[in-house]
Design an enzyme around this catalytic site. Structure first.
Site, PDB file in Angstrom:
ATOM      1  N   GLY A  62      -0.121 -13.843  -6.689  1.00  0.00           N
ATOM      2  CA  GLY A  62       0.163 -12.838  -5.665  1.00  0.00           C
ATOM      3  C   GLY A  62      -1.085 -12.357  -4.942  1.00  0.00           C
ATOM      4  O   GLY A  62      -1.038 -11.404  -4.171  1.00  0.00           O
ATOM      5  N   VAL A  94       0.835  -1.202   0.000  1.00  0.00           N
ATOM      6  CA  VAL A  94       0.000   0.000   0.000  1.00  0.00           C
ATOM      7  C   VAL A  94       0.872   1.256   0.000  1.00  0.00           C
ATOM      8  O   VAL A  94       0.611   2.213  -0.740  1.00  0.00           O
ATOM      9  CB  VAL A  94      -0.976   0.001   1.196  1.00  0.00           C
ATOM     10  N   LYS A 137     -13.552  -6.881   8.348  1.00  0.00           N
ATOM     11  CA  LYS A 137     -14.169  -5.827   7.532  1.00  0.00           C
ATOM     12  C   LYS A 137     -15.653  -5.689   7.846  1.00  0.00           C
ATOM     13  O   LYS A 137     -16.187  -4.586   7.914  1.00  0.00           O
ATOM     14  CB  LYS A 137     -13.964  -6.138   6.048  1.00  0.00           C
TER      15      LYS A 137
HETATM   16  N1  LIG Z   1      -2.233  -5.044   0.336  1.00  0.00           N
HETATM   17  C1  LIG Z   1      -3.467  -4.629   0.096  1.00  0.00           C
HETATM   18  O1  LIG Z   1      -3.961  -4.724  -1.033  1.00  0.00           O
HETATM   19  C2  LIG Z   1      -4.280  -4.000   1.200  1.00  0.00           C
HETATM   20  C3  LIG Z   1      -5.595  -3.616   0.949  1.00  0.00           C
HETATM   21  C4  LIG Z   1      -6.340  -2.993   1.960  1.00  0.00           C
HETATM   22  C5  LIG Z   1      -5.751  -2.793   3.198  1.00  0.00           C
HETATM   23  N2  LIG Z   1      -4.483  -3.207   3.437  1.00  0.00           N
HETATM   24  C6  LIG Z   1      -3.894  -2.950   4.753  1.00  0.00           C
HETATM   25  O2  LIG Z   1      -2.803  -2.049   4.596  1.00  0.00           O
HETATM   26  C7  LIG Z   1      -1.803  -2.302   5.568  1.00  0.00           C
HETATM   27  C8  LIG Z   1      -0.463  -2.518   4.878  1.00  0.00           C
HETATM   28  O3  LIG Z   1      -0.561  -3.637   4.015  1.00  0.00           O
HETATM   29  P1  LIG Z   1       0.629  -3.994   3.006  1.00  0.00           P
HETATM   30  O4  LIG Z   1       0.089  -5.078   2.133  1.00  0.00           O
HETATM   31  O5  LIG Z   1       1.155  -2.764   2.354  1.00  0.00           O
HETATM   32  O6  LIG Z   1       1.720  -4.574   4.025  1.00  0.00           O
HETATM   33  P2  LIG Z   1       3.255  -4.937   3.746  1.00  0.00           P
HETATM   34  O7  LIG Z   1       3.484  -5.075   2.271  1.00  0.00           O
HETATM   35  O8  LIG Z   1       3.616  -6.039   4.639  1.00  0.00           O
HETATM   36  O9  LIG Z   1       4.057  -3.609   4.206  1.00  0.00           O
HETATM   37  C9  LIG Z   1       4.236  -3.254   5.552  1.00  0.00           C
HETATM   38  C10 LIG Z   1       5.247  -2.112   5.625  1.00  0.00           C
HETATM   39  O10 LIG Z   1       5.317  -1.632   6.958  1.00  0.00           O
HETATM   40  C11 LIG Z   1       6.658  -1.693   7.427  1.00  0.00           C
HETATM   41  N3  LIG Z   1       6.621  -2.114   8.826  1.00  0.00           N
HETATM   42  C12 LIG Z   1       5.917  -3.157   9.354  1.00  0.00           C
HETATM   43  N4  LIG Z   1       6.115  -3.228  10.664  1.00  0.00           N
HETATM   44  C13 LIG Z   1       6.969  -2.235  10.981  1.00  0.00           C
HETATM   45  C14 LIG Z   1       7.581  -1.806  12.205  1.00  0.00           C
HETATM   46  N5  LIG Z   1       7.323  -2.421  13.363  1.00  0.00           N
HETATM   47  N6  LIG Z   1       8.385  -0.716  12.161  1.00  0.00           N
HETATM   48  C15 LIG Z   1       8.645  -0.103  11.004  1.00  0.00           C
HETATM   49  N7  LIG Z   1       8.105  -0.464   9.819  1.00  0.00           N
HETATM   50  C16 LIG Z   1       7.286  -1.525   9.816  1.00  0.00           C
HETATM   51  C17 LIG Z   1       7.378  -2.679   6.545  1.00  0.00           C
HETATM   52  O11 LIG Z   1       8.744  -2.314   6.494  1.00  0.00           O
HETATM   53  P3  LIG Z   1       9.816  -3.145   5.583  1.00  0.00           P
HETATM   54  O12 LIG Z   1       9.406  -2.849   4.156  1.00  0.00           O
HETATM   55  O13 LIG Z   1      11.133  -2.528   5.905  1.00  0.00           O
HETATM   56  O14 LIG Z   1       9.657  -4.573   5.955  1.00  0.00           O
HETATM   57  C18 LIG Z   1       6.656  -2.508   5.220  1.00  0.00           C
HETATM   58  O15 LIG Z   1       7.237  -1.464   4.468  1.00  0.00           O
HETATM   59  C19 LIG Z   1      -2.311  -3.496   6.375  1.00  0.00           C
HETATM   60  O16 LIG Z   1      -2.973  -3.017   7.502  1.00  0.00           O
HETATM   61  C20 LIG Z   1      -3.288  -4.163   5.432  1.00  0.00           C
HETATM   62  O17 LIG Z   1      -4.307  -4.878   6.111  1.00  0.00           O
HETATM   63  C21 LIG Z   1      -3.741  -3.795   2.465  1.00  0.00           C
END
Ligand SMILES: NC(=O)c1ccc[n+]([C@@H]2O[C@H](COP(=O)([O-])OP(=O)(O)OC[C@H]3O[C@@H](n4cnc5c(N)ncnc54)[C@H](OP(=O)(O)O)[C@@H]3O)[C@@H](O)[C@H]2O)c1
Ligand SMILES: NC(=O)c1ccc[n+]([C@@H]2O[C@H](COP(=O)([O-])OP(=O)(O)OC[C@H]3O[C@@H](n4cnc5c(N)ncnc54)[C@H](OP(=O)(O)O)[C@@H]3O)[C@@H](O)[C@H]2O)c1
Lengths: 432, 432
Positions: free
Chosen positions: A187, A14, A205
């Site tokens: 993916g 995101v 949700k």
């Molecule tokens: N993916 C989707 O399509 C989607 C859709 C709707 C909602 N969401 C929500 O959006 C949020 C993010 O999803 P995502 O898919 O983008 O997750 P993701 O790809 O796992 O990315 C998480 C990011 O946060 C960083 N991070 C995690 N824990 C951390 C910590 N303790 N300290 C510092 N940085 C930290 C990670 O750093 P690093 O990169 O350095 O590991 C990474 O950049 C979630 O709540 C998810 O439920 C996602």
């Protein structure tokens, strides 16, 4: 042009989408918000990680204090996910008068109260469109556009991964395992797909949507949940014979002030709009007592669609006066005290597939138990057995009855010597 | 509980819906807005009229000054319709610092600029969700939820009356006149149905949506318009042979900064979501460069659905601080200076039905003219003539070409001795 500094917590899927949109749609964001938006800092875990996008290294930090203590940062985009430290970071940022945009459904569904209250107390904006159904503006829809309504029912396909899997099973005849594998290759599904396929993601949700629609606190555990792991190809085939398809549906119904909330595989009529929502698309149908049927359809996940919701939320904050304290847009989840209905109290039609011994009288034995519990049957199919088979499938479709009746019926049916196994029980929704 | 006084201008269909919702959903409105809403006055033409709802006589007035001069009235709900005096009344009310909710598409599409500017100058809120697609929150959608996007394309079924007529023609085989009569009997079509069936209503709405989506001024006359009066049952049958259905579609495309806007009957694939929007339902599909495909579906007219949008708009005003002057939600239609493309510059596929003399060589004559103008044909159907008939229908489907090419081709085809009449020319949209 006014300038504003923002920070991202997280630069994963995101976060990347947000960054990309801020660059590629820079002019749109600027003109529509009235601000030149500057990303001051981005919190990550690993600064060295290859991210496939062009983000200046000096923006990345692993120290949350770089963001918290920077008073010039007015808006926080929380896209790191997880419970802690996401919760703690958002609370601390609000205490420093920073507005919040978040996509964190798990946190909102479980600890949302504390966050909403803090935002309200501080007179801050707290936006979370991306947390449900990605790019579909369903939060804004309920929160701003349907406020004149009593919401009576809601039906949603709100998990893209399971809808992708069910699509492959329905249209390409794959079995569950094959379809899951495909979703992982594309993916769509995580390496550990539990949250999607067991229905947890949809459960979170639905809890958020219900809380909004009814202005009430919702314990996520009062949302009944079944995943799709038990959906068999054969049930999809039988569904087709009845003119139905199987979807993982999130359902909310307000029945005279008692609210039922449930996520489970559901047979729905093939000609219903929700039946034609395929692949990883999401869709939500709402029945309001004034607006009638209203449906939203779009991409429920993915970098750019989710980023679209996040960036639009940020623009909404900017379109209000960032320095005002007069926001009244934070969800009020203490407007009504709703009673919730246990799954046993739910009324539905049911599809039941039973493996029985192929011998005379079995059908009568089984159907008479339904009769004992006052359940009338709408259809019965007994598959003509090949000579060699000793067991056959009996498929029954009930008229509307209470779940408790079904549970009792099934208990008794299990006692029958001629019954080998209840292979499948699935709720049917006719939207009537 | 805070109290607020509002006034209605008009108590026709929409006004009745607003009144009904304010009564039946009183608690919802109160809790969600934070205000006890009191209707102080209602402007009508005829106080004695039987209205079928229970409105205290003393609320009705025929004197606009009763409303204008009452400083306790903070919000005006304009549901009288028409150009004047609606325009004048809204301007005067804004000068007296009253916020506005309106459903008046005709006025907004033609004189919207002046109204938006006045609201902006005065720091007032100006809401108009009901003006396009009744209960569907498409204005809010574009204005608040899609702000992070470049809108690339928009396709809408935004006139319920014509969609009802086309539905009856498609599903029940009625001809246009029969279906129109049915729509009038059902109360969907006015006694004078011109505005609906000639596409003016959709033209207004599309002008409003385009102006919003592109943040630009739109002259309603630059929206190309064709109604459905020329749609023949036989064309619906041919469409079916090609796997298509006919809908009155409002289309906007931004092609490298040049915007085309058009309303006309369109053949679209049967399996496209918009093809399955039936009866008086409305639906709008938007393609944004971040969000991808997003679709809204619901009731585009009717007392309660339209009232739902109006009352929700009022609640949105109340959720902001009614005494603040810091609104930034009024549409900005001077963000971009867009160029518009004339219909001759539009690219499309075309369906053409020509009545020709049934004699050898005609097909070759006709198709060779398409060739001369560089138009390739995707399909040709020549109906086998009964012995007695001297004339037959020739149906052609082109590949994508420019409208100008088609116009030239048709001119030349008309010159052919063997051609009696061009019976139908219809654009085809494949959403590719
Ligand atoms: N993916 C989707 O399509 C989607 C859709 C709707 C909602 N969401 C929500 O959006 C949020 C993010 O999803 P995502 O898919 O983008 O997750 P993701 O790809 O796992 O990315 C998480 C990011 O946060 C960083 N991070 C995690 N824990 C951390 C910590 N303790 N300290 C510092 N940085 C930290 C990670 O750093 P690093 O990169 O350095 O590991 C990474 O950049 C979630 O709540 C998810 O439920 C996602
Ligand atoms: N109908 C829908 O479903 C729908 C949907 C979306 C948008 N809209 C829009 O909503 C608006 C209202 O539509 P409607 O169907 O409710 O119209 P309507 O049924 O014709 O009602 C108009 C009302 O305004 C009053 N009125 C008209 N001119 C007046 C004047 N000069 N002075 C005082 N009162 C006046 C009329 O008074 P009397 O009752 O005394 O004659 C009547 O109560 C229109 O702009 C329309 O385009 C309608």
């Amino acid at each position: 042009m006014k300038k504003i500094n923002i920070a991202l917590l997280g630069l994963g899927n995101v976060g990347r989408g947000v960054w990309t949109i801020l660059k590629s749609n820079r002019e749109e964001v600027m003109k529509r918000s009235g601000y030149e938006v500057n990303v001051s800092k981005i919190l990550v875990r690993d600064i060295g990680k290859e991210r496939g996008i062009n983000v200046p290294k000096e923006l990345l930090t692993t120290d949350f204090n770089d963001i918290l203590k920077d008073d010039s940062i007015k808006i926080i985009i929380e896209v790191m996910g997880g419970m802690e430290p996401a919760r703690e970071y958002m609370i601390k940022c609000m205490e420093k008068r920073k507005h919040i945009v978040t996509a964190n459904k798990m946190l909102l569904a479980t600890e949302g109260d504390e966050l909403f209250k803090k935002a309200d107390d501080m007179g801050l904006m707290f936006q979370y469109e991306a947390s449900v159904a990605g790019g579909i503006p369903i939060i804004q829809g309920i929160n701003e556009s349907l406020t004149a309504n009593k919401v009576e029912e809601m039906y949603g396909i709100i998990n893209g991964t399971t809808n992708y899997i069910l699509t492959k099973m329905e249209l390409e005849g794959l079995n569950f395992e094959e379809a899951l594998k495909g979703a992982q290759d594309m993916g769509y599904a995580e390496v550990d797909p539990t949250s999607d396929i067991e229905g947890y993601d949809a459960q979170y949700k639905l809890a958020i949507l219900s809380s909004l629609a009814f202005g009430t606190k919702v314990d996520v555990n009062s949302v009944y949940r079944e995943g799709i792991t038990s959906v068999k190809s054969i049930d999809i085939k039988y569904a087709k014979e009845f003119g139905k398809v199987i979807k993982l549906l999130a359902i909310v119904k307000d029945r005279n002030g008692k609210v039922e909330m449930r996520v489970h595989p559901t047979m729905i009529p093939k000609n219903h709009p929700l039946a034609n929502v395929y692949d990883s698309f999401n869709s939500i149908l709402i029945k309001g007592n004034a607006v009638g049927d209203l449906m939203f359809y779009g991409r429920g996940a993915g970098e750019l669609p989710t980023g679209s919701a996040v960036v639009s939320d940020m623009i909404t904050i900017l379109k209000n006066d960032v320095n005002s304290e007069n926001y009244n847009h934070v969800v009020k989840n203490n407007l009504w005290d709703k009673k919730f209905r246990d799954i046993r109290g739910v009324e539905s039609k049911y599809y039941i597939r039973i493996r029985v011994l192929d011998m005379p009288g079995v059908l009568g034995e089984v159907t008479s138990i339904f009769g004992e519990y006052d359940i009338s049957l709408g259809a019965v199919i007994q598959k003509i057995s090949k000579k060699s088979e000793k067991e056959v499938d009996l498929v029954l479709v009930t008229h509307t009855c209470r779940e408790a009746q079904i549970i009792n019926t099934i208990d008794d049916i299990y006692e029958l010597k001629s019954v080998k196994k209840i292979k499948s029980i699935m709720r049917i929704e006719d939207f009537e």
